[in-house]
Design an enzyme around this catalytic site. Structure first.
Site, PDB file in Angstrom:
ATOM      1  N   LYS A  10       0.824  -1.216   0.000  1.00 34.65           N
ATOM      2  CA  LYS A  10       0.000   0.000   0.000  1.00 34.65           C
ATOM      3  C   LYS A  10       0.862   1.273   0.000  1.00 34.65           C
ATOM      4  O   LYS A  10       2.060   1.228   0.303  1.00 34.65           O
ATOM      5  CB  LYS A  10      -0.927  -0.018   1.216  1.00 34.65           C
ATOM      6  CG  LYS A  10      -1.960  -1.150   1.168  1.00 34.65           C
ATOM      7  CD  LYS A  10      -2.965  -0.989   2.302  1.00 34.65           C
ATOM      8  CE  LYS A  10      -3.990  -2.097   2.267  1.00 34.65           C
ATOM      9  NZ  LYS A  10      -5.047  -1.869   3.297  1.00 34.65           N
ATOM     10  N   ARG A  86      -2.258 -14.164   3.963  1.00 39.79           N
ATOM     11  CA  ARG A  86      -2.921 -13.487   5.079  1.00 39.79           C
ATOM     12  C   ARG A  86      -2.182 -13.768   6.396  1.00 39.79           C
ATOM     13  O   ARG A  86      -2.092 -12.896   7.262  1.00 39.79           O
ATOM     14  CB  ARG A  86      -4.392 -13.900   5.156  1.00 39.79           C
ATOM     15  CG  ARG A  86      -5.183 -13.353   3.957  1.00 39.79           C
ATOM     16  CD  ARG A  86      -6.639 -13.766   3.969  1.00 39.79           C
ATOM     17  NE  ARG A  86      -7.405 -13.087   4.996  1.00 39.79           N
ATOM     18  CZ  ARG A  86      -7.883 -11.857   4.893  1.00 39.79           C
ATOM     19  NH1 ARG A  86      -7.660 -11.140   3.808  1.00 39.79           N
ATOM     20  NH2 ARG A  86      -8.589 -11.323   5.867  1.00 39.79           N
ATOM     21  N   THR A  92      -5.467  -7.324  10.383  1.00 35.43           N
ATOM     22  CA  THR A  92      -5.693  -6.019   9.751  1.00 35.43           C
ATOM     23  C   THR A  92      -5.201  -4.881  10.640  1.00 35.43           C
ATOM     24  O   THR A  92      -4.565  -3.938  10.170  1.00 35.43           O
ATOM     25  CB  THR A  92      -7.210  -5.834   9.471  1.00 35.43           C
ATOM     26  OG1 THR A  92      -7.654  -6.934   8.681  1.00 35.43           O
ATOM     27  CG2 THR A  92      -7.487  -4.528   8.744  1.00 35.43           C
ATOM     28  N   HIS A 116      -2.216  -5.499   1.561  1.00 41.62           N
ATOM     29  CA  HIS A 116      -3.565  -6.041   1.378  1.00 41.62           C
ATOM     30  C   HIS A 116      -3.454  -7.445   0.812  1.00 41.62           C
ATOM     31  O   HIS A 116      -2.517  -7.741   0.070  1.00 41.62           O
ATOM     32  CB  HIS A 116      -4.362  -5.167   0.387  1.00 41.62           C
ATOM     33  CG  HIS A 116      -5.623  -5.842  -0.099  1.00 41.62           C
ATOM     34  ND1 HIS A 116      -6.783  -5.814   0.605  1.00 41.62           N
ATOM     35  CD2 HIS A 116      -5.851  -6.619  -1.191  1.00 41.62           C
ATOM     36  CE1 HIS A 116      -7.704  -6.531  -0.044  1.00 41.62           C
ATOM     37  NE2 HIS A 116      -7.158  -7.030  -1.145  1.00 41.62           N
TER      38      HIS A 116
HETATM   39  P1  CMP Z   1      -7.445  -4.402   3.634  1.00 40.74           P
HETATM   40  O1  CMP Z   1      -6.981  -5.763   3.964  1.00 40.74           O
HETATM   41  O2  CMP Z   1      -6.896  -3.738   2.435  1.00 40.74           O
HETATM   42  O3  CMP Z   1      -9.045  -4.431   3.518  1.00 40.74           O
HETATM   43  C1  CMP Z   1      -9.851  -3.310   3.757  1.00 40.74           C
HETATM   44  C2  CMP Z   1      -9.089  -2.184   4.363  1.00 40.74           C
HETATM   45  O4  CMP Z   1      -9.880  -1.243   5.045  1.00 40.74           O
HETATM   46  C3  CMP Z   1      -8.160  -2.718   5.435  1.00 40.74           C
HETATM   47  O5  CMP Z   1      -7.127  -3.468   4.885  1.00 40.74           O
HETATM   48  C4  CMP Z   1      -7.758  -1.436   6.126  1.00 40.74           C
HETATM   49  O6  CMP Z   1      -6.782  -0.712   5.392  1.00 40.74           O
HETATM   50  C5  CMP Z   1      -9.081  -0.690   6.080  1.00 40.74           C
HETATM   51  N1  CMP Z   1      -9.829  -0.838   7.327  1.00 40.74           N
HETATM   52  C6  CMP Z   1     -10.399  -1.940   7.810  1.00 40.74           C
HETATM   53  N2  CMP Z   1     -11.021  -1.696   8.974  1.00 40.74           N
HETATM   54  C7  CMP Z   1     -10.826  -0.393   9.226  1.00 40.74           C
HETATM   55  C8  CMP Z   1     -11.216   0.472  10.253  1.00 40.74           C
HETATM   56  N3  CMP Z   1     -11.941   0.025  11.295  1.00 40.74           N
HETATM   57  N4  CMP Z   1     -10.847   1.742  10.172  1.00 40.74           N
HETATM   58  C9  CMP Z   1     -10.129   2.192   9.114  1.00 40.74           C
HETATM   59  N5  CMP Z   1      -9.733   1.410   8.094  1.00 40.74           N
HETATM   60  C10 CMP Z   1     -10.073   0.132   8.150  1.00 40.74           C
END
Ligand code: CMP
Length: 138
Positions: A10, A86, A92, A116
């Site tokens: 990212k 993952r 996350t 991601h």
């Molecule tokens: P990613 O795995 O790319 O999938 C969705 C993305 O949303 C996640 O990683 C984070 O970058 C973002 N994300 C998920 N949950 C939250 C949250 N509660 N607040 C802000 N960003 C989030």
């Protein structure tokens, strides 16, 4: 079963010059990189990619962030690649990520979380197709 997943390094990680170290970890973990490209997403492209999250409160902020700078998109191949990637990324939220995972090491926040990965075979098919044509998968 050998499968493919989409990975993104990212904008937060690219900006901080962490891409090389993350790619090294990908290779050291046994993935084959089948495709790789540096991209700068428009806001609309980020919205399309994350369309499943459009009702979430973080959608606007997430798509602004994802279009804020260069990112690197990769197709990774390995046995059980979706789960394996993952696991290497970690949770996350970096505060909840296990020691030794990429997000524990490199992420700054739940949003600026360095990488991601696709979460299921159907998602992987959509996400790989979002960035790559079949002819690009070498
Ligand atoms: P990613 O795995 O790319 O999938 C969705 C993305 O949303 C996640 O990683 C984070 O970058 C973002 N994300 C998920 N949950 C939250 C949250 N509660 N607040 C802000 N960003 C989030």
């Amino acid at each position: 079963m050998v499968e493919r997943t989409l990975a993104i390094i990212k904008p937060d990680a690219v900006e901080r010059r962490l891409a090389g170290r993350i790619i090294q970890r990908i290779e050291d973990s046994g993935f084959r990189i089948r495709a790789m490209r540096r991209v700068r997403l428009t806001r609309a492209e980020a919205e399309g990619f994350y369309a499943v999250h459009r009702e979430r409160p973080f959608f606007a902020s997430l798509t602004v962030f994802m279009s804020s700078g260069a990112a690197i998109v990769l197709v990774l191949e390995a046995a059980d690649a979706i789960k394996k990637w993952r696991t290497l990324m970690g949770a996350t939220d970096p505060a909840k990520a296990d020691a030794g995972t990429l997000r524990k090491e490199f992420a700054q926040s739940i949003e600026r979380n360095a990488t991601h990965g696709s979460d299921a075979p159907e998602t992987a098919a959509f996400e790989i197709g979002y960035f790559f044509a079949g002819i690009d998968l070498i």
